[in-house]
Design an enzyme around this catalytic site. Structure first.
Site, short mmCIF file in Angstrom:
data_model
loop_
_atom_site.label_atom_id
_atom_site.label_comp_id
_atom_site.label_asym_id
_atom_site.label_seq_id
_atom_site.Cartn_x
_atom_site.Cartn_y
_atom_site.Cartn_z
N GLN A 180 69.86 -6.79 -53.20
CA GLN A 180 71.33 -6.77 -53.04
C GLN A 180 71.89 -8.20 -53.16
O GLN A 180 71.29 -9.01 -53.84
CB GLN A 180 71.73 -6.10 -51.73
CG GLN A 180 71.48 -4.59 -51.70
CD GLN A 180 70.11 -4.21 -51.20
OE1 GLN A 180 69.58 -4.82 -50.29
NE2 GLN A 180 69.52 -3.19 -51.79
N LYS B 272 68.43 -10.23 -60.69
CA LYS B 272 67.32 -10.85 -59.94
C LYS B 272 65.96 -10.43 -60.49
O LYS B 272 65.04 -11.24 -60.53
CB LYS B 272 67.41 -10.46 -58.45
CG LYS B 272 68.63 -11.07 -57.76
CD LYS B 272 68.68 -10.71 -56.29
CE LYS B 272 68.97 -9.25 -56.03
NZ LYS B 272 70.30 -8.79 -56.46
N GLY C 243 75.24 -8.11 -55.50
CA GLY C 243 74.03 -7.48 -56.03
C GLY C 243 74.12 -7.35 -57.55
O GLY C 243 75.14 -7.72 -58.17
N ASP C 244 73.04 -6.88 -58.15
CA ASP C 244 72.99 -6.66 -59.61
C ASP C 244 73.22 -7.95 -60.41
O ASP C 244 73.79 -7.92 -61.50
CB ASP C 244 74.02 -5.60 -60.04
CG ASP C 244 73.89 -4.33 -59.24
OD1 ASP C 244 72.74 -3.91 -59.03
OD2 ASP C 244 74.91 -3.77 -58.82
N GLU C 245 72.78 -9.07 -59.87
CA GLU C 245 72.98 -10.35 -60.56
C GLU C 245 71.92 -10.58 -61.64
O GLU C 245 72.01 -11.55 -62.39
CB GLU C 245 72.91 -11.52 -59.56
CG GLU C 245 74.02 -11.53 -58.50
CD GLU C 245 73.61 -10.75 -57.24
OE1 GLU C 245 72.52 -10.14 -57.27
OE2 GLU C 245 74.38 -10.75 -56.27
N GLY D 61 70.09 -13.31 -72.14
CA GLY D 61 69.69 -12.00 -72.67
C GLY D 61 68.66 -11.39 -71.74
O GLY D 61 68.10 -12.08 -70.89
N THR E 180 71.53 4.31 -58.99
CA THR E 180 72.34 5.54 -58.97
C THR E 180 72.95 5.87 -60.32
O THR E 180 73.51 6.95 -60.48
CB THR E 180 73.50 5.37 -57.95
OG1 THR E 180 74.25 4.21 -58.33
CG2 THR E 180 72.98 5.21 -56.54
N GLY E 181 72.91 4.93 -61.27
CA GLY E 181 73.50 5.17 -62.59
C GLY E 181 75.03 5.07 -62.60
O GLY E 181 75.67 5.26 -63.63
N GLY F 38 67.61 -1.86 -57.07
CA GLY F 38 67.09 -1.49 -58.39
C GLY F 38 66.92 -2.76 -59.19
O GLY F 38 67.90 -3.37 -59.60
N HIS F 39 65.69 -3.22 -59.35
CA HIS F 39 65.45 -4.47 -60.08
C HIS F 39 64.90 -4.14 -61.47
O HIS F 39 63.85 -3.53 -61.60
CB HIS F 39 64.49 -5.36 -59.30
CG HIS F 39 65.12 -5.94 -58.06
ND1 HIS F 39 64.42 -6.59 -57.09
CD2 HIS F 39 66.41 -5.95 -57.65
CE1 HIS F 39 65.25 -6.98 -56.14
NE2 HIS F 39 66.45 -6.59 -56.45
N SER G 123 70.20 -17.59 -68.16
CA SER G 123 69.69 -16.45 -68.90
C SER G 123 70.77 -15.97 -69.88
O SER G 123 71.92 -15.78 -69.50
CB SER G 123 69.31 -15.35 -67.91
OG SER G 123 69.09 -14.15 -68.60
N PRO H 113 78.75 3.58 -62.89
CA PRO H 113 79.28 2.42 -63.60
C PRO H 113 79.66 1.33 -62.60
O PRO H 113 80.20 1.62 -61.54
CB PRO H 113 80.54 2.94 -64.32
CG PRO H 113 80.72 4.34 -63.90
CD PRO H 113 79.60 4.76 -63.03
N ARG H 114 79.33 0.08 -62.93
CA ARG H 114 79.69 -1.02 -62.03
C ARG H 114 81.10 -1.49 -62.34
O ARG H 114 81.51 -1.51 -63.50
CB ARG H 114 78.74 -2.19 -62.21
CG ARG H 114 77.32 -1.84 -61.82
CD ARG H 114 76.38 -3.03 -62.09
NE ARG H 114 74.99 -2.64 -61.85
CZ ARG H 114 73.97 -3.06 -62.59
NH1 ARG H 114 74.15 -3.87 -63.60
NH2 ARG H 114 72.74 -2.65 -62.31
P1 IMP Z 1 73.44 1.30 -48.99
O1 IMP Z 1 72.65 0.03 -49.08
O2 IMP Z 1 72.86 2.42 -49.77
O3 IMP Z 1 73.76 1.68 -47.57
O4 IMP Z 1 74.87 1.03 -49.68
C1 IMP Z 1 75.82 0.12 -49.13
C2 IMP Z 1 76.57 -0.61 -50.23
O5 IMP Z 1 75.67 -1.50 -50.88
C3 IMP Z 1 77.13 0.29 -51.33
O6 IMP Z 1 78.35 -0.27 -51.79
C4 IMP Z 1 76.08 0.22 -52.43
O7 IMP Z 1 76.63 0.48 -53.69
C5 IMP Z 1 75.65 -1.23 -52.29
N1 IMP Z 1 74.30 -1.48 -52.75
C6 IMP Z 1 73.14 -1.15 -52.13
N2 IMP Z 1 72.08 -1.55 -52.85
C7 IMP Z 1 72.56 -2.18 -53.92
C8 IMP Z 1 71.94 -2.88 -55.03
O8 IMP Z 1 70.72 -3.00 -55.14
N3 IMP Z 1 72.80 -3.41 -55.94
C9 IMP Z 1 74.15 -3.32 -55.80
N4 IMP Z 1 74.76 -2.71 -54.81
C10 IMP Z 1 73.97 -2.15 -53.86
#
Ligand code: IMP
Length: 425
Positions: free
Chosen positions: A223, A16, A12-14, A414, A300-301, A40-41, A412, A303-304
């Site tokens: 995701q 998108k 996730g968080d690529e 930037g 959620t804010g 979160g897009h 991409s 840190p990744r």
């Molecule tokens: P859930 O989807 O809230 O049940 O979380 C399950 C796992 O997926 C956790 O590790 C979250 O951090 C991760 N996760 C859920 N949605 C996202 C997203 O949009 N981006 C990145 N990680 C995500």
């Protein structure tokens, strides 16, 4: 544009949101097919940054129809708040945003159970969920007790809800958590139902009609592949099929109607939440990637966690999704790294892995086998043509495509729409 599924190829968080926003220019309809407001897009337009959780990222292009498909789990209260936020920015959603009557509803007891289960898990077993109730809502769906938008608008809603609240409060008591208040939920959801009603539609028919009319559709995955409930790093995953397969079950569109799959992939790797991450860097370079890449969860804010590009994951994602093109993002974040590393395989207990092992504990013990390449130590964020990239950056991108066997469609460099090199997409 051909009918396209766009998926995340990592955890996730690529990026998108940005890629969808760019590609949406060429489509008629954008459809979300799984997940919920755990996603979160982020879309940056001019100086404005917008974060979307449920509303498809196409909403900022005003002639596009946006659909939240049956495979999505939707908290109607959160949805209406998000729509209000979008409208406050001058975007009109009337007549072009629809929610499936088959989409399942997320209730406060789903969130409460999600949080209580996380609290019960011991260190090392926590999933690090977003606490948006996603797992319990999908649990109710497959247990055949979930309530859908069709039920939310039905006169027997309160009666059906009552049974579920009773059961949920039993589960919450077992987990040592506070119970939820049925009356409050009925009131809150009746209010949300009245506001959401004009958007609710039989989206299966709506989307298929658009397909038959030759309109082009972008299926927006949330995701990433490694969070897919079947193919990801189980149990450290989300509860839906995040991959290309989910686009069919999550919308009611048949597989042969889909023309191609675009995989969004970051030029390095990140993960938010718990679970195995073989190429994770807990050093100065990891911190640099986090800093330069602004790597904080959009929902959620948090840190990744950051690490090197993992070609084992990328190859696996290419396989399970049938990726035709990469949309590679955030190359510019590596601009100041002297040597860039690519994990080409894993080793665990004397065994070499060319693909992702099923067992999470094995994946957690894997150490990456790296291939090193020289960094470019030049700024790439203003580059607009592939030929103008520093030679070392071009070599790195080409190598990633070669190892994964997937062509580059878009690059991409930037966050803004302008910093996008459209190669074949
Ligand atoms: P859930 O989807 O809230 O049940 O979380 C399950 C796992 O997926 C956790 O590790 C979250 O951090 C991760 N996760 C859920 N949605 C996202 C997203 O949009 N981006 C990145 N990680 C995500």
């Amino acid at each position: 544009m051909p009918n396209t599924v766009l998926i995340g190829a990592q955890w996730g968080d690529e990026g998108k949101g940005k890629v969808i926003d760019v590609l949406t220019e060429d489509v008629d309809m954008v459809v979300r097919y799984q997940g919920g407001n755990n996603a979160g897009h982020t879309v940056k337009i001019g100086d404005d940054t917008h974060v979307l959780h449920l509303v498809p990222s196409g909403i900022f292009r005003k002639d596009k129809v946006c659909v939240i498909g049956n495979g999505v789990v939707v908290d109607p209260v959160a949805l209406m708040e998000e729509i209000q936020g979008v409208q406050d920015k001058g975007v009109d959603v009337a007549g072009r945003l629809f929610v499936s009557d088959r989409a399942h509803v997320v209730f406060p007891y789903h969130r409460a159970i999600d949080a209580a289960r996380e609290a019960m898990r011991s260190e090392g077993r926590k999933i690090g969920t977003t606490k948006r109730g996603i797992g319990p809502a999908y649990g109710d769906k497959v247990s055949r007790i979930g309530l859908r938008f069709a039920d939310l608008l039905d006169e027997r809603f309160a009666e059906r809800l009552s049974l579920n609240v009773r059961e949920a409060n039993g589960i919450l008591a077992g987990l040592g958590a506070d119970s939820v208040n049925e009356r409050e939920i009925v009131e809150q959801y009746r209010d949300a139902a009245a506001r959401v009603a004009p958007l609710v539609a039989d989206t299966v028919v709506l989307i298929n009609r658009a397909v038959s009319e030759g309109k082009s559709i972008l299926f927006e995955g949330a995701q990433g592949t490694m969070l897919d409930v079947d193919f990801g790093s189980y149990p450290f995953v989300t509860s839906s099929n995040t991959g290309a397969g989910g686009a069919c079950s999550g919308t009611g569109v048949a597989p042969h109607r889909i023309d191609r799959v675009v995989g969004v992939i970051k030029a390095y790797t990140t993960r938010v939440g718990e679970g195995p991450f073989p190429t994770e860097l807990r050093d100065e370079i990891g911190a640099l990637l986090g800093r330069e890449g602004h790597e904080f969860g959009a929902t959620t804010g948090r840190p990744r966690r950051c690490g090197w590009f993992d070609a084992v994951v990328a190859r696996y994602a290419a396989m399970v999704n049938g990726v035709d093109f990469w949309a590679m993002t955030k190359l510019d974040v590596l601009d100041h790294v002297e040597t860039v590393r690519i994990a080409v395989a894993y080793e665990c207990d004397g065994k070499r892995y060319e693909t992702v092992p099923a067992h999470g504990d094995v994946l957690a013990r894997c150490t990456p086998v790296y291939e090193d390449m020289p960094g470019w130590l030049e700024t790439t964020s203003s580059v607009t043509r592939m030929d103008d990239l520093p030679a070392a950056a071009r070599a790195y991108v080409n190598r990633l495509c070669e190892i994964t066997g997937v062509k580059l469609g878009l690059l991409s460099v930037g966050p803004s729409r302008d910093s996008t090199l459209r190669v074949e997409l």
